[in-house]
Scaffold this motif. Sequence first.
Motif, mmCIF file in Angstrom:
data_model
loop_
_atom_site.group_PDB
_atom_site.id
_atom_site.type_symbol
_atom_site.label_atom_id
_atom_site.label_comp_id
_atom_site.label_asym_id
_atom_site.label_seq_id
_atom_site.Cartn_x
_atom_site.Cartn_y
_atom_site.Cartn_z
ATOM 1 N N UNK A 1 36.619 54.038 -24.431
ATOM 2 C CA UNK A 1 36.364 55.278 -23.684
ATOM 3 C C UNK A 1 35.927 56.387 -24.621
ATOM 4 N N UNK A 2 36.550 56.486 -25.788
ATOM 5 C CA UNK A 2 36.176 57.505 -26.771
ATOM 6 C C UNK A 2 34.717 57.355 -27.184
ATOM 7 N N UNK A 3 34.329 56.127 -27.502
ATOM 8 C CA UNK A 3 32.936 55.864 -27.898
ATOM 9 C C UNK A 3 31.979 56.132 -26.743
ATOM 10 N N UNK A 4 32.381 55.740 -25.531
ATOM 11 C CA UNK A 4 31.527 55.934 -24.354
ATOM 12 C C UNK A 4 31.302 57.416 -24.086
ATOM 13 N N UNK A 5 32.333 58.240 -24.207
ATOM 14 C CA UNK A 5 32.196 59.684 -23.973
ATOM 15 C C UNK A 5 31.263 60.298 -25.003
ATOM 16 N N UNK A 6 31.391 59.876 -26.243
ATOM 17 C CA UNK A 6 30.481 60.384 -27.282
ATOM 18 C C UNK A 6 29.030 60.039 -26.951
ATOM 19 N N UNK A 7 28.815 58.809 -26.529
ATOM 20 C CA UNK A 7 27.461 58.372 -26.196
ATOM 21 C C UNK A 7 26.929 59.106 -24.969
ATOM 22 N N UNK A 8 27.779 59.287 -23.954
ATOM 23 C CA UNK A 8 27.364 60.000 -22.742
ATOM 24 C C UNK A 8 26.961 61.434 -23.077
ATOM 25 N N UNK A 9 27.749 62.073 -23.915
ATOM 26 C CA UNK A 9 27.454 63.462 -24.311
ATOM 27 C C UNK A 9 26.145 63.538 -25.091
ATOM 28 N N UNK A 10 25.929 62.582 -25.998
ATOM 29 C CA UNK A 10 24.748 62.613 -26.854
ATOM 30 C C UNK A 10 23.474 62.233 -26.118
ATOM 31 N N UNK A 11 23.575 61.256 -25.238
ATOM 32 C CA UNK A 11 22.374 60.671 -24.637
ATOM 33 C C UNK A 11 22.043 61.193 -23.247
ATOM 34 N N UNK A 12 22.979 61.883 -22.609
ATOM 35 C CA UNK A 12 22.760 62.355 -21.232
ATOM 36 C C UNK A 12 23.157 63.830 -21.108
ATOM 37 N N UNK A 13 22.404 64.716 -21.745
ATOM 38 C CA UNK A 13 22.775 66.134 -21.762
ATOM 39 C C UNK A 13 22.788 66.805 -20.397
ATOM 40 N N UNK A 14 22.128 66.227 -19.407
ATOM 41 C CA UNK A 14 22.139 66.837 -18.070
ATOM 42 C C UNK A 14 23.409 66.492 -17.297
ATOM 43 N N UNK A 15 24.159 65.475 -17.747
ATOM 44 C CA UNK A 15 25.370 65.040 -17.054
ATOM 45 C C UNK A 15 26.562 65.822 -17.596
ATOM 46 N N UNK A 16 27.233 66.543 -16.712
ATOM 47 C CA UNK A 16 28.350 67.389 -17.133
ATOM 48 C C UNK A 16 29.651 66.589 -17.158
ATOM 49 N N UNK A 17 30.534 66.983 -18.062
ATOM 50 C CA UNK A 17 31.778 66.252 -18.289
ATOM 51 C C UNK A 17 32.969 67.159 -18.011
ATOM 52 N N UNK A 18 33.879 66.672 -17.152
ATOM 53 C CA UNK A 18 35.143 67.372 -16.911
ATOM 54 C C UNK A 18 36.304 66.433 -17.185
ATOM 55 N N UNK A 19 37.341 66.937 -17.854
ATOM 56 C CA UNK A 19 38.529 66.140 -18.129
ATOM 57 C C UNK A 19 39.786 66.877 -17.746
ATOM 58 N N UNK A 20 40.750 66.145 -17.177
ATOM 59 C CA UNK A 20 42.030 66.714 -16.756
ATOM 60 C C UNK A 20 43.165 66.074 -17.550
ATOM 61 N N UNK A 21 44.007 66.874 -18.183
ATOM 62 C CA UNK A 21 45.188 66.420 -18.930
ATOM 63 C C UNK A 21 44.785 65.391 -19.996
ATOM 64 N N UNK A 22 45.083 64.114 -19.796
ATOM 65 C CA UNK A 22 44.618 63.098 -20.740
ATOM 66 C C UNK A 22 43.103 63.185 -20.917
#
Length: 288
Positions: free
Chosen positions: A92-113
């Motif tokens: 999941x850590x690697x996937x989030x990094x890749x999503x952030x780097x490769x898909x700048x139009x996709x916004x990321x929200x995280x709750x608690x964990x």
Amino acid sequence: MTAQTLRICMLNADVPVPAVANTRAPTYGRIFHHLLLSAATTLKITPSITITSTDFDVTRNEYPTSLSEFDAIVISGSASSAYDDLPWIRKLTTWVRSAYACHPRVKIFGSCFGHQLVCHALLGAYGVKVEKDGKGWELGVKEITLHDRFRKTFGKGLEGQKEVVDALRLQFVHHDHVVIPEMDALPASWMTVGNTWHCAVQGVYEGGRVFTLQGHFEFDRFVNSETIKFFFPTWQPKVLEETLEMIDADDDSVVAATMVLEFFLNDVEQKTATYAVAGGLLTPPLRE
């Protein structure tokens, strides 16, 4: 994203406790979905918005085949810790990094964990850590003082320059926290959301890209009470009673849900750092 549709990738990092799953929803993704639908009604968005979402159980390595089908990502809470050395957390850590780097139009929200995992994944290179809180558990409804820079920056992206509230009361159940060594260690586009007396980092924000909250806007009295009773059956009756009393209070979950939806729907002008992906991991940019 089209004018009428918001497509959300719900990453479930745990499942609701049985009492919640059997009466409310089988996944946290469904709970988030219903709350965001309610927020859309509250905002009276014109033209009306259609919200669709798809659940993925990341503990079972379920992920979308492509993020081109989504406009936003939600990462749920979990009984696990972002620093646990587990295969699904590493992935999941690697996937989030890749999503952030490769898909700048996709916004990321995280709750608690989800908040802690995002900080671990995207800000670890800047000295940000997730660790067990020496103060112990933060439980029940607590007031978050929102930081001025976040309020002013977040408000710029809202229609009519809406004023952001100066405090939020949310449900809490966590014993890990995010530690930022120095505020100026963060990239210039990043900022903290707010703090409680117990926890200094109650979320992080990067305009148009990332928004996290340590508290659970998706929890209410029932959800948090049942969660506490499920995970801590051996607590002394007096301690449990006092905790349930702290949970049994009004909160600002509707306000928080509205803010998350506004974050998903509004674009904020911002200077975005460019990340290079090497071997599936992010190589952070040089600081200015």
